[in-house]
Write an enzyme that holds these catalytic residues in place. Sequence first.
Site, PDB file in Angstrom:
ATOM      1  N   ARG A 160       8.199  18.438-147.063  1.00 21.35           N
ATOM      2  CA  ARG A 160       9.392  19.606-147.708  1.00 21.35           C
ATOM      3  C   ARG A 160       9.609  19.084-148.744  1.00 21.35           C
ATOM      4  NH1 ARG A 160      11.258  20.389-142.213  1.00 21.35           N
ATOM      5  NH2 ARG A 160      10.246  18.890-141.551  1.00 21.35           N
ATOM      6  N   HIS A 210      10.675  17.876-132.946  1.00 19.47           N
ATOM      7  CA  HIS A 210       9.976  18.391-135.119  1.00 19.47           C
ATOM      8  C   HIS A 210       9.281  18.697-135.622  1.00 19.47           C
ATOM      9  CE1 HIS A 210       8.941  16.180-138.860  1.00 19.47           C
ATOM     10  NE2 HIS A 210       9.920  15.586-138.463  1.00 19.47           N
TER      11      HIS A 210
END
Lengths: 266, 630, 249
Positions: free
Chosen positions: B269, B249
């Site tokens: 994000r 990740h």
Amino acid sequence: MTVTPGAPGRARIEARTLRTDRWWLAPLVTFTGLMIFIIYGTVRAFQNANYWVPQYHYLAPFYSPCLSAVCEPGSSHFGQWFPDLGPLVTPPLFVLPFVLGFRLTCYYYRKAYYRAFWLSPPACAVAEPHAKYSGETRFPLIMQNIHRYFFYAAIPVALVLTWDTVIAFHGKDGGFGIGLGTLIMVVNVSLIWAYTVSCHSCRHIMGGKLTHFSKHPVRYWLWQQVSKFNGKHMQLAWASLISVGLTDLYVSLVAGGAISDLRIFN
Amino acid sequence: MTEIERHNYDVVVIGAGGAGLRAAIEAREQGKRTAIICKSLFGKAHTVMAEGGIAAAMGNVNSGDNWQVHFRDTMRGGKFLNNWRMAELHAKEAPERVWELETYGALFDRTKDGRISQRNFGGHEYPRLAHVGDRTGLELIRTLQQKIVSLQQEDYKATGDYEANIKVFQELTITELVKAGDRIAGAFGYWRESGRFVVFETPAVVLATGGIGKSFKVTSNSWEYTGDGHALALRAGAALINMEFIQFHPTGMVWPPSVKGILVTESVRGDGGVLRNSEGKRFMFEYIPDVFKEKYATTEEEGDRWYTDPDNNRRPPELLPRDEVARSINSEVKAGRGTPHGGVFLDVSTRLPAEEIKRRLPSMHHQFKELADVDITAEPMEVGPTCHYVMGGIEVDPDTGQSAVPGLFAAGECSGGMHGSNRLGGNSLSDLLVFGRRAGLGAAGYVDSLTGPRPLVTEAQVSQASKDALAPFEGSGENPYTIHTELQQVMNDLVGIIRTGEEMKLALKKLDELRQRANHIAVEGHRQFNPGWHLAIDLRNMLWISECVARAALERTESRGGHTRDDFPGMDAGWRSTLLVCTTSDEGIDVRRQDQIPLRADLLDLFEKDELGKYFVSEELSAHRAEGTA
Amino acid sequence: MGYKASFKVWRGDDKDGGLHDFLVEVNEGEVVLDIIHRLQATQAPDLAVRWNCKAGKCGSCSAEINGRPRLLCMTRMSTFTEDETITVTPMRTFPVIKDLVTDVSFNYQKAREIPSFAPPPGVQPGDYRMQQVDVERSQEFRKCIECFLCQNTCHVVRDHEENKQNFAGPRFLMRVAELEMHPLDAEDRVSAAQEAHGLGMCNITKCCTEVCPEHIKITDNALIPLKERVADRKYDPLFAVASLFRRKR
Ligand SMILES: Cc1cc2nc3c(=O)[nH]c(=O)nc-3n(C[C@H](O)[C@H](O)[C@H](O)COP(=O)(O)OP(=O)(O)OC[C@H]3O[C@@H](n4cnc5c(N)ncnc54)[C@H](O)[C@@H]3O)c2cc1C
Ligand code: SF4
Ligand code: SF4
Ligand code: FES
Ligand code: FES
């Protein structure tokens, strides 16, 4: 002292608490604060004097509304409902049950005195000294559930204090006037209102009881506003308690002639 | 030997995460007596940590969404290595599975018209993730847990016993699957609490044990992720596929050291957070790979407009699939443009008002405040890649979840194929639900199909399993923590996010050494709740699985998704149709190649031929509609 | 930056146990759980402790630190001075299994006693419509990570083992409130809150709220509103009469 540490299977830890912070401070402060108020309140309630300042129309909050035949002339804005019942039955005693009942059954004060007076518990993760506990399930504590009636009663009381404040804008020549006393009363009555509105029962009645806020936009809005105050209920409880005491003290000092009111306008 | 606790069930589900619980619900609803087994407490499985959301093409926020689009995104994200049948079932069934959760009592965030709200996530073309703030996994697991409680209440009403038909065995670790002939006969394990052994006799086992991340040093995974299900299946004779693909990740915490690896959700994000290097530059614009050029914004202005007007703008490259972002961050740090603690900056503080951040990302706010003293509403976070998810897993039949071993089923992270070489965010939680249910259904069907007496667990098998489990107490070597730490270091450094052949050969050598040393592990104390002993047992699984990973990674001479080779940096269309399969034999672990089943023509037609050309060799495309009906 | 800290960790089982002294290294940014892990790796390999996520999300690592119920993984070492002795003990209200691990099955039993969500009859999956403002209150309660710290701290059971029978505890009274406020739940839960789950035992002294690592306002937002709903039903004659004429809002 308590049954706890011996309960089957629990970790054998003898100490009543392993807290290392000053956990006793908060209950001690609460205890002291409430005791001061109780003592002051008792003394004042039976003093039966120094509660009315005729030239500025200041009425001490402990004596408001003054509903007895023994009230000082001019101080009974809402009539004299009760006859003179002797020196032990002073005017505050007619109103006190409502005011006191409101605070006594208030969710915050309950927490405060259960902790500070009844030590149930004195602080979190500190064992309480009682062998048995049934919470608010039995008489008398089950009566705490009627708090909302005291809330209803608190509204007229707050209205009366508001009226007292309005007429305290009174100058010595009879017209409009402002003194330090007036300002103190304004602050006090605002705090009393804020405290009353922030009540949990009020929050419930305004909208908390609804399951679908979206179908009641006005009540949802009201609930949101009350919730904002409610978040500060503890602070308001203390602030209004202190302000009521101080306002009363101030008026009594002025009425008794110990100090003279600081006049700002007339 | 003292009497060993024995239980008899129709279906035994190992794992109480989303996949396990959904499988158990299904098996119970099919009328099967079902056991759920988990290593930690009920409701604490790894699924609880999932943050961002559940991907399902419900089209609540953008009505353009449907299963075909979701399918396309999933295949693209996996670089077309996915098992297409799984991707198809997943895309088709995810919405129903999410809606079903509402009937169990789940409360997702809502749209204005009262439907389930959906958010943007990397690699998903439309807002697709059903979510609850950033604690979706908690909602999912609690909902399923509560559904199980409600089934137990039903049973209680009917029989007076909550556990008549579905029972949770918590804090119980399964160490061995037992077979009778080629079929599953049961499972063997120990109570963590007492150390006592338990035997489950059952014709059908559903593995839902999650991932393998604890073999890596920097990971978002917890101690549970030791690859138990992978190893159990392997030893039982099932095959593991795609083990070389491990998702790093892009955004894990990097500071302070004790929390290094803990996840920073992608929603940061998705909701507007941007990545910057130490020079303050939004470096992701430099890293858009060719295959994604048309889909991503090339200027910051366009990227920023996309948040409010997604129809007319392309998304910012911060939302590229995870493998791309993770590699880009890695390169920035290597190039000396990292933050003081070796990450990059992830900033939402300048992008959203503080209140909004707290509302949308409450647990991130909390996590940084409490663990790193960083107020994300006022300052950027420092983030870097962390080992997060294993795409590889037990090879199963897409429709029923059955592995090569009759009676052995698998679902969730421990199964393989669905995500190809890289999983899209949010596709795991939906995977759990879709294939958890299918595995439960498959297991129930399998039990129904059995005729004759049920396979039995023999005394000899039980005593062998007990002996294996107790071996560490006899050992005289090192303590398991030392070996575990070294294993994590090896995997992190040598089989990590960027790999080379030389390093992996070294890794295999070291793994071999570690395995030798692990044979002599010594643990202190007794059997009662002894974490040292528990780790010693788990460590064997980690070593098996790490070897599968390293061997497969060495074998695959290309870079694709969660497998990046410095010595073979490009994606090779020739490798697309080849899967690497890991099995055991007497010699040990064996990795071989296997052909991928060709994509069904109607699914192939969901893509433009131009796009497919980037991934497929041309012969594979002869079935595409663009080839004409000629 | 590292220093040596003095720890007292309770070790033992349901029969016997006591505080053991340790001197252990502490580095920057660490939490108490890191220190416990260091103890496992270096001095006490069989020290039992529960944990999973190490990020305050799973609610496994509940214990008491210097007498205060807390999550081990969310208690930073920087909240203590370097010369402070840190005492770590298991939760006191539940039977101990070993060292810091307790038997929390009480909570799972209570969870079972709360009737589950009752789906609205006739509404198909996919047709559920709820407004954000209507789900928000229950969503707050669903943040609960079931660390059971509130259950552990609540004096009703902490100090009175015998009350465990009749008292669901804050976590599960909150669950009742959650379902009661759920916009589509079809069941009425008010009377049961008082009668079956022991809401009246709570004296709103707020320790549950004080210890909740998720900062859920358990008392203000769940227990008191529930008490008010009970008051509507059981202690308020006016509303009782009025509600005869009305259906659930
Ligand atoms: C921090 C984080 C955030 C994530 N966010 C998202 C997201 O937003 N969206 C998304 O889709 N995915 C997300 N994921 C991925 C997703 O959460 C996991 O892939 C998924 O939860 C795995 O679920 P599972 O049911 O397969 O296994 P798990 O939930 O991990 O459950 C495994 C179960 O197996 C049990 N078990 C294991 N071994 C044994 C054994 N030997 N004996 C008995 N029981 C055993 C364990 O106790 C546990 O109960 C995230 C992952 C992490 C780590
Ligand atoms: S407020 Fe009530 S439930 Fe919460 S700790 Fe106090 S007594 Fe227990
Ligand atoms: S309400 Fe808070 S303290 Fe209680 S179990 Fe849930 S998270 Fe823990
Ligand atoms: S006045 Fe405190 S709760 Fe009503
Ligand atoms: S380990 Fe999950 S809450 Fe502490």
